[in-house]
Design a protein around this motif. Structure first.
Motif, PDB file in Angstrom:
ATOM      1  N   PRO B 186      -8.328 -16.550   2.937  1.00  0.00           N
ATOM      2  CA  PRO B 186      -8.587 -15.187   3.416  1.00  0.00           C
ATOM      3  C   PRO B 186      -8.275 -15.060   4.904  1.00  0.00           C
ATOM      4  O   PRO B 186      -8.474 -16.008   5.656  1.00  0.00           O
ATOM      5  N   THR B 187      -7.814 -13.885   5.310  1.00  0.00           N
ATOM      6  CA  THR B 187      -7.449 -13.710   6.719  1.00  0.00           C
ATOM      7  C   THR B 187      -8.663 -13.791   7.630  1.00  0.00           C
ATOM      8  O   THR B 187      -8.551 -14.200   8.768  1.00  0.00           O
ATOM      9  N   ASN B 188      -9.822 -13.424   7.137  1.00  0.00           N
ATOM     10  CA  ASN B 188     -10.978 -13.463   8.032  1.00  0.00           C
ATOM     11  C   ASN B 188     -11.435 -14.892   8.332  1.00  0.00           C
ATOM     12  O   ASN B 188     -12.361 -15.111   9.092  1.00  0.00           O
ATOM     13  N   GLN B 189     -10.750 -15.878   7.727  1.00  0.00           N
ATOM     14  CA  GLN B 189     -11.070 -17.270   8.037  1.00  0.00           C
ATOM     15  C   GLN B 189     -10.655 -17.620   9.453  1.00  0.00           C
ATOM     16  O   GLN B 189     -10.937 -18.696   9.932  1.00  0.00           O
ATOM     17  N   GLN B 190      -9.925 -16.715  10.103  1.00  0.00           N
ATOM     18  CA  GLN B 190      -9.458 -17.064  11.421  1.00  0.00           C
ATOM     19  C   GLN B 190     -10.594 -17.262  12.408  1.00  0.00           C
ATOM     20  O   GLN B 190     -10.407 -17.800  13.472  1.00  0.00           O
ATOM     21  N   LEU B 191     -11.780 -16.842  12.025  1.00  0.00           N
ATOM     22  CA  LEU B 191     -12.884 -17.097  12.935  1.00  0.00           C
ATOM     23  C   LEU B 191     -13.169 -18.596  13.033  1.00  0.00           C
ATOM     24  O   LEU B 191     -13.855 -19.048  13.924  1.00  0.00           O
ATOM     25  N   GLN B 192     -12.590 -19.342  12.103  1.00  0.00           N
ATOM     26  CA  GLN B 192     -12.716 -20.793  12.215  1.00  0.00           C
ATOM     27  C   GLN B 192     -11.726 -21.355  13.235  1.00  0.00           C
ATOM     28  O   GLN B 192     -11.735 -22.522  13.551  1.00  0.00           O
ATOM     29  N   GLU B 193     -10.830 -20.470  13.683  1.00  0.00           N
ATOM     30  CA  GLU B 193      -9.831 -20.850  14.669  1.00  0.00           C
ATOM     31  C   GLU B 193      -8.985 -22.030  14.212  1.00  0.00           C
ATOM     32  O   GLU B 193      -8.674 -22.935  14.960  1.00  0.00           O
ATOM     33  N   ILE B 194      -8.617 -22.016  12.973  1.00  0.00           N
ATOM     34  CA  ILE B 194      -7.726 -23.068  12.493  1.00  0.00           C
ATOM     35  C   ILE B 194      -6.288 -22.660  12.770  1.00  0.00           C
ATOM     36  O   ILE B 194      -5.993 -21.504  13.006  1.00  0.00           O
ATOM     37  N   LEU B 195      -5.428 -23.622  12.724  1.00  0.00           N
ATOM     38  CA  LEU B 195      -4.020 -23.344  12.927  1.00  0.00           C
ATOM     39  C   LEU B 195      -3.465 -22.679  11.676  1.00  0.00           C
ATOM     40  O   LEU B 195      -3.600 -23.193  10.572  1.00  0.00           O
ATOM     41  N   VAL B 196      -2.871 -21.534  11.842  1.00  0.00           N
ATOM     42  CA  VAL B 196      -2.334 -20.821  10.694  1.00  0.00           C
ATOM     43  C   VAL B 196      -0.818 -20.879  10.739  1.00  0.00           C
ATOM     44  O   VAL B 196      -0.203 -20.360  11.666  1.00  0.00           O
ATOM     45  N   LEU B 197      -0.265 -21.539   9.785  1.00  0.00           N
ATOM     46  CA  LEU B 197       1.189 -21.597   9.737  1.00  0.00           C
ATOM     47  C   LEU B 197       1.757 -20.492   8.858  1.00  0.00           C
ATOM     48  O   LEU B 197       2.865 -20.061   9.048  1.00  0.00           O
ATOM     49  N   GLY B 198       0.973 -20.068   7.896  1.00  0.00           N
ATOM     50  CA  GLY B 198       1.419 -18.965   7.049  1.00  0.00           C
ATOM     51  C   GLY B 198       1.332 -17.673   7.847  1.00  0.00           C
ATOM     52  O   GLY B 198       0.643 -17.591   8.853  1.00  0.00           O
ATOM     53  N   GLU B 199       2.062 -16.662   7.368  1.00  0.00           N
ATOM     54  CA  GLU B 199       1.974 -15.372   8.040  1.00  0.00           C
ATOM     55  C   GLU B 199       0.719 -14.664   7.568  1.00  0.00           C
ATOM     56  O   GLU B 199       0.224 -14.916   6.485  1.00  0.00           O
ATOM     57  N   LYS B 200       0.286 -13.743   8.390  1.00  0.00           N
ATOM     58  CA  LYS B 200      -0.898 -12.998   7.974  1.00  0.00           C
ATOM     59  C   LYS B 200      -0.510 -11.758   7.190  1.00  0.00           C
ATOM     60  O   LYS B 200       0.431 -11.067   7.544  1.00  0.00           O
ATOM     61  N   GLU B 201      -1.220 -11.530   6.131  1.00  0.00           N
ATOM     62  CA  GLU B 201      -0.989 -10.327   5.324  1.00  0.00           C
ATOM     63  C   GLU B 201      -2.073  -9.343   5.724  1.00  0.00           C
ATOM     64  O   GLU B 201      -3.154  -9.307   5.153  1.00  0.00           O
ATOM     65  N   ASP B 202      -1.771  -8.576   6.779  1.00  0.00           N
ATOM     66  CA  ASP B 202      -2.820  -7.762   7.390  1.00  0.00           C
ATOM     67  C   ASP B 202      -2.944  -6.378   6.801  1.00  0.00           C
ATOM     68  O   ASP B 202      -3.855  -5.660   7.133  1.00  0.00           O
ATOM     69  N   GLN B 203      -1.978  -5.992   5.976  1.00  0.00           N
ATOM     70  CA  GLN B 203      -2.002  -4.586   5.581  1.00  0.00           C
ATOM     71  C   GLN B 203      -3.251  -4.259   4.757  1.00  0.00           C
ATOM     72  O   GLN B 203      -3.765  -5.077   4.006  1.00  0.00           O
ATOM     73  N   LEU B 204      -3.715  -3.044   4.974  1.00  0.00           N
ATOM     74  CA  LEU B 204      -4.960  -2.618   4.351  1.00  0.00           C
ATOM     75  C   LEU B 204      -4.742  -2.267   2.885  1.00  0.00           C
ATOM     76  O   LEU B 204      -5.629  -2.445   2.051  1.00  0.00           O
ATOM     77  N   ILE B 205      -3.568  -1.747   2.607  1.00  0.00           N
ATOM     78  CA  ILE B 205      -3.233  -1.382   1.230  1.00  0.00           C
ATOM     79  C   ILE B 205      -1.817  -1.867   0.948  1.00  0.00           C
ATOM     80  O   ILE B 205      -1.047  -2.122   1.862  1.00  0.00           O
ATOM     81  N   LYS B 206      -1.502  -1.973  -0.303  1.00  0.00           N
ATOM     82  CA  LYS B 206      -0.142  -2.315  -0.674  1.00  0.00           C
ATOM     83  C   LYS B 206       0.394  -1.163  -1.506  1.00  0.00           C
ATOM     84  O   LYS B 206      -0.054  -0.938  -2.633  1.00  0.00           O
TER      85      LYS B 206
END
Lengths: 274, 890
Positions: B186-206
């Motif tokens: 999940p994108t909100n995992q970034q609060l763990q401050e891990i290194l993200v190599l994948g792109e973020k899928e930030d869009q609210l809707i598809k």
């Protein structure tokens, strides 16, 4: 890009704001008939009016005085006489029970028609008590629920024969010349003689809650009305919300109002201090 | 469980180390230390990746590569071996690394499942495609996918799902392509401050996956401003083509349709009523929801029974990896969930609940709905008589709750069995009693007894449950069987019981009405997907629904005014074929045939759609379909006590079977960052009905009688419109701007020959939705601007003298819906802060609804006082700030 999204949105909002779908709605005029045909009486007060638009001058009574109004019964036609104030009369014709009367007139480029059948006379009318003695209340605050505060009084039952087809309502009026209040602790600012009318119902009884309804001493007149379903429909509850507004019932073709037969009878009871 | 442990075959040394070891719940870093010492190996890894990873494994003299495969089984960790140097990493970190591996296969297929890395939840409707090619697929409702014609076994799969980091997953020759597990973070995992190599899928809707189709997840949409509760249906109202001005209804007005024309499915069962608190909140708890698919029109043959749209909700299965618990509170309600795996991860269970409490905030919303915080023109002062529910003497008790539970069990790798349950209810109790003791002392009398019980209770809600068995027969064939039950109930008891006794005189009077509506739905579905060839998928199935609809209205305890009990069965068979031609053109044709036993007729509903990829960025699309609706919700307007929604079964005679045809055409231009989309729709409707119960005259002359009866007015209509959407999909700043130009006109003979605008007609509607991420904060804002809705108003009056000598005013009404309320607009803002409490997750949010306090009008009320028309604007919700806090273990 952020800017362009903003500009597009702004343009959309402005575009939307420029549209004004509010319109002033003009209504075509139409004839309103106020016609109550009382059994065993002549027609003395049939009234013709037109619509009063809102925000218009209230001095304008919108009465119609120049119409030619015809009444047909048993294949005979009669022309009513205009009294000049919106009322029309037909003094030589006595309204008879069970007969069907038709009205027709031409006005506002329309032919307005209606018909009604006169109800039979009331039978079996009775009242459970003709003398009601109540305690005059002089102290204490306004009682919950209104009325005189004599909540322990049994109701006054007014009864009649219900034919199962007609509707009935009662009108009660205090006939006294001076007002004498039962509860002197809660005299309203504007003092008027007591009057009350029930809603039309298909029933053979009206129970008057003496303690809550009656407020004055004196002789009270009770008129029991027997009416047709169209009158009950006219008074059925109307919505007051914009999304479900509808016009009141009318039995007038190409017009508005009511043309209906009525029969009635009268009783009396006295309200006196205990 | 499926296995995903990639091996770099080319990197193996000529002579492999043979490893032996027994590990029982041993920490991975201890195992690594042991291997380093015993076999002189050198491991390279990031400490945070292997922290707290425990291993239970038995290794009995196997080569190092096999040993690593066993040790790291189901840990989400991968490895590479170069001689005696071993790298351990989280799977997604390796995926973009260049690998020096020669492909060994080409033009083959991959089958697998996409899952949440933490909870193990399968992710439905995620897109999986091979990078560099145009071929892509969507996972099914259980998260399974099959990609055909994969060009090589070292290709990169790109997996996208809303609210998750996009995964670029490099496949390797030794992977198990029959049972590939791909995990997403999940994108909100970034609060763990891990290194993200994948792109973020930030869009609210598809909004780009199909025609008139929008996907969203509660997880992403929860950052949008709300009225106290996260609400998926409220968020859907921010999409183009769906009315965003219905503050008082969670129901969706989609492309000129009404909420009852919208099929709402939750884990396969139909939900007939989606409102809590008179429509201010939807009945769905976002803690229990996993995925939402919205079809605004032109939907495929798999769905039927509604004229306008489909909302297909998938509930969470529950965590298959760990026990988890979460709690939340807002100014309106408290909620909680608990989820846990069982049977060694083969099964999972989730229970989520929510209940409102009568806070000041709750009361303020309640008062807004039933109260008098309104603007009155012409005459100063409030509306006489006070609110519609409020009584001077009593404070009504009101609350709502909902409960979701789901048990999922995967006995093997092919089958999934799940049992889903839902119950939600609203209660309103405004009952009170007046008796001797409540009278003033001077009026009390020991000789008599007086009692006045006023009962005023309203209860409405839904029960629902489904038992689903799905089986993946092969890579090409998938079926699921779903048996479900759903019940919507709505009962109101508004009566007065008066008891009077004095001496020998006793009178007991019962007055009022008791009203009850119940709709039972028993449905059986059997759906199949058959991937005949890589470019041809056939879907077919049967769906049978038996409805039992009851409605009765009893007056004065004994007089039954209305008593309906209708049963109906509709049995549908559908078949649809989706063909892809040259990876440029997708054609889908389908037919749904429905047998309706009430009128013994068969209805044919053909459907067709196409998507043409003109260039890499530009798509042209179109759809057409016919739809019938057999159950209809009618609204019995009741201003004094709140309107009543009643579901009734069409009989094809007094209540028509409604029908619509959808014509949709559109185009989209999409780049990795932006989506520009336009769609036009034209939707003729027939057999739509308006409902009223009133007194009518029957018979003629002296035999005329007045009867209370139902009346259905039958009519037709046309909804048409043009929708524009500009969406920024990725980055710290995301969101969309949309504009809809629409028209809904109805024609009912009863109201005259001319068409008139429907109550929900809105010519223009513009919406802005924006979200901005700053460190652990997410700020979001929404703005809606729309043309005012139509309304009807008195334009004049006449006064008549009645036989009893009283005068009464009667209204003359404008043409139906000839006037317009002022334009609607509203700005909402929100801020959400994600943080950790120890090792647990928490979220704190502030939402500001209707920030500048726009006095939007719900409807107008009219009355005449002293010959003046008194016009009261009944307002929608004003400025409302709210707070929420959520916490979860994982």
């Amino acid at each position: 890009m952020k800017k362009s999204i903003f500009y597009i949105a702004f343009a959309l909002v402005i575009f939307g704001s420029c549209t004004d779908d509010s319109t002033v709605v003009e209504i075509p005029q139409s004839v309103i008939v106020e016609g109550f045909l009382h059994e065993n009486q002549s027609i003395s007060n049939l009234k013709l009016m037109s619509i009063i638009p809102y925000y218009d001058s209230l001095d304008n009574q919108n009465i119609i005085t120049d119409a030619t109004v015809n009444i047909e019964v048993d294949g005979n036609n009669f022309t009513m006489t205009s009294l000049g104030n919106g009322y029309y009369e037909l003094p030589n014709l006595t309204i008879e029970a069970t007969k069907t009367y038709k009205i027709s007139l031409d006005y506002y480029d329309e032919t307005i028609t209606a018909e009604t059948t006169i109800p039979t006379p009331l039978t079996g009318i009775a009242i459970s008590d003709t003398l009601i003695e109540l305690t005059q209340v002089t102290t204490g605050g306004p009682p919950a629920g209104g009325g005189s505060g004599n909540f322990n009084e049994p109701p006054l039952d007014i009864t009649w024969d219900n034919d199962g087809v007609s509707y009935y309502f009662v009108s009660i009026k205090n006939m006294a010349t001076d007002i004498e209040w039962i509860n002197t602790a809660r005299i309203p600012e504007e003092e008027t003689l007591f009057s009350f009318s029930s809603d039309p119902e298909s029933t053979g009884i009206h129970s008057l809650d003496v303690g809550r309804r009656l407020t004055q001493f004196g002789q009270h007149q009770v008129i029991i009305y027997k009416v047709n379903p169209e009158y009950a429909l006219l008074l059925s509850e109307q919505s007051d919300a914009s999304f479900s507004l509808s016009e009141p019932y009318t039995n007038i073709v190409n017009g508005r109002g009511i043309f209906t037969g009525i029969s009635s009878d009268t009783l009396y009871f006295n309200v006196e201090p205990l | 469980m499926l296995l995903l442990i990639p091996i770099l075959a080319q990197a193996q040394p000529n002579k492999e180390v043979i490893v032996k070891g027994y590990y029982e719940d041993r920490l991975l870093d201890l195992i690594i230390m042991e291997l380093e010492i015993n076999y002189r190996l050198k491991f390279e890894y990031e400490k945070s990746d292997i922290e707290d990873v425990r291993i239970t494994a038995r290794i009995d003299r196997v080569p190092l590569s096999s040993a690593m495969k066993i040790i790291l089984h189901e840990t989400g960790l991968g490895y590479s071996i170069d001689g005696k140097n071993i790298k351990i990493f989280k799977e997604e970190k390796r995926l973009y690394e260049s690998v020096d591996v020669e492909p060994t296969r080409s033009d083959f297929k991959i089958t697998g499942i996409v899952r949440d890395v933490e909870s193990g939840e399968s992710l439905p409707f995620a897109t999986v495609f091979v990078k560099g090619t145009a071929s892509g697929v969507s996972t099914n409702v259980d998260g399974y996918f099959t990609v055909f014609n994969v060009p090589s076994d070292t290709a990169i799969l790109r997996i996208q799902y809303l609210g998750y980091q996009t995964v670029n997953f490099r496949i390797l020759p030794d992977m198990n392509f029959e049972r590939l597990i791909i995990t997403m973070q999940p994108t909100n995992q970034q609060l763990q401050e891990i290194l993200v190599l994948g792109e973020k899928e930030d869009q609210l809707i598809k909004a780009s996956t199909g025609i008139s189709k929008v996907s969203l997840t509660p997880k992403t949409i929860s950052i949008l401003p709300s009225l106290g509760e996260k609400d998926v249906f409220r968020s859907l109202q921010m999409l183009p083509g769906i009315s965003g001005t219905s503050d008082n209804s969670s129901g969706l007005y989609v492309r000129g349709g009404t909420p009852d024309q919208n099929l709402v499915l939750f884990d396969g069962f139909t939900v007939y009523h989606v409102d809590h608190l008179f429509g201010f909140f939807s009945a769905f708890n976002s803690n229990a929801l996993k995925d939402v698919q919205l079809y605004k029109g032109g939907y495929p043959a798999k769905f039927g029974g509604r004229l306008s749209s489909v909302v297909d909700l998938t509930g969470k299965d529950g965590n298959t990896e760990n026990f988890n618990i979460g709690l939340g509170a807002s100014l309106l309600s408290v909620n909680g969930f608990i989820e846990s795996p069982f049977a060694k991860g083969k099964g999972s269970i989730l229970v989520a609940g929510r209940r409102s409490f009568q806070s000041e905030f709750y009361n303020s919303i309640f008062e807004n709905i039933v109260g008098t915080d309104n603007l009155t023109n012409e005459v100063q002062g409030g509306r006489p008589g006070g609110g519609r529910f409020a009584q001077a003497e009593t404070q009504p008790n009101s609350y709502f709750y909902d409960l979701n539970a789901k048990v999922t069990y995967r006995p093997n790798k092919r089958d999934i069995v799940s049992l889903s349950f839902y119950n939600g209810q609203d209660d309103l109790d405004n009952s009170r009693t007046v008796d001797n003791s409540t009278l003033p002392a001077f009026l009390q009398n020991d000789d008599s007894e007086f009692r006045n019980n006023v009962i005023d209770k309203t209860t409405w809600g839904n029960w629902g449950g489904s038992l689903k068995w799905s089986r993946k027969w092969s890579d090409k064939f998938y079926s699921n069987v779903n048996g479900s039950f759903s019940n919507y109930y709505n009962s109101r008891n508004r009566s007065t019981d008066i008891y009077f006794e004095r001496d020998t005189f006793v009178r007991e009077i019962k007055q009022g009405t008791v009203e009850d509506n119940n709709i039972f739905d028993y449905t059986f579905k059997w759906d199949n997907e058959w991937k005949i060839t890589p470019n041809n998928q056939l879907d077919f199935g049967v769906q049978t629904t038996y409805n039992d609809v009851k409605y009765n209205l009893i007056q004065n305890d004994t007089l039954t005014i209305l008593d309906r009990d209708d049963q109906g069965l509709n049995a549908a068979f559908y078949i649809q074929d989706r063909i892809t031609i040259s990876n440029k053109l997708i054609l889908q044709g389908g037919l749904r045939t429905v047998y309706y036993d009430v009128n013994n007729k068969v209805y044919l509903e053909p459907r067709a759609s196409l998507i043409f990829e003109a260039t890499k960025n530009i798509k042209l699309k179109g759809a057409w379909g016919q739809y019938n609706q057999f159950v209809t919700r009618v609204t019995r307007e009741d201003i004094q006590q709140g309107s009543r929604d009643l579901w009734l079964l069409s009989d094809g005679e007094t209540l028509p079977i409604s029908k619509s045809t959808h014509y949709i055409a559109g185009a989209s231009y999409e780049t990795p960052t932006y989506l520009f989309d336009v769609e036009a729709y034209y939707k003729p409707l027939s057999g739509i009905s308006e409902y009223t119960t009133r007194f009518v005259i029957e018979g003629r002359g002296p035999d005329r009688t007045l009867n209370y009866e139902e009346q259905f007015y039958e009519g037709e209509g046309v909804a048409k419109g043009l929708e524009f959407l500009v969406q920024k999909k990725i980055g710290k700043f995301t969101g969309w701007a949309s504009y809809t130009l629409g028209s809904v006109r109805h024609n009912f003979e009863i109201y005259g020959e001319d068409d008139y605008p429907a109550l929900h007609d809105q010519t223009h509607e513009a919406k802005l939705v924006a979200a901005y991420q700053y460190k652990k904060f997410t700020f979001a804002g929404t703005f809606v601007y729309a043309t005012g809705k139509p309304y009807t108003a008195p334009t004049g009056y006449y006064e008549m003298e009645l036989p009893d000598g009283t005068n009464s005013d009667f209204w003359v009404i404008s043409d139906k819906n000839a006037l317009r309320l002022p334009d609607y607009h509203r700005l909402d803002l929100s801020a959400t802060y994600n943080f950790r409490l120890g090792q647990t997750k928490a979220e704190l949010g502030l939402s500001l609804f209707n920030l500048y306090g726009r006095k939007n009008i719900w409807y107008k009320e009219f009355e005449v006082i002293d010959d003046e028309l008194l016009e009261t604007d009944v307002l929608l919700q004003s400025f409302t700030p709210s707070l929420f806090f959520t916490w979860s273990l994982k």
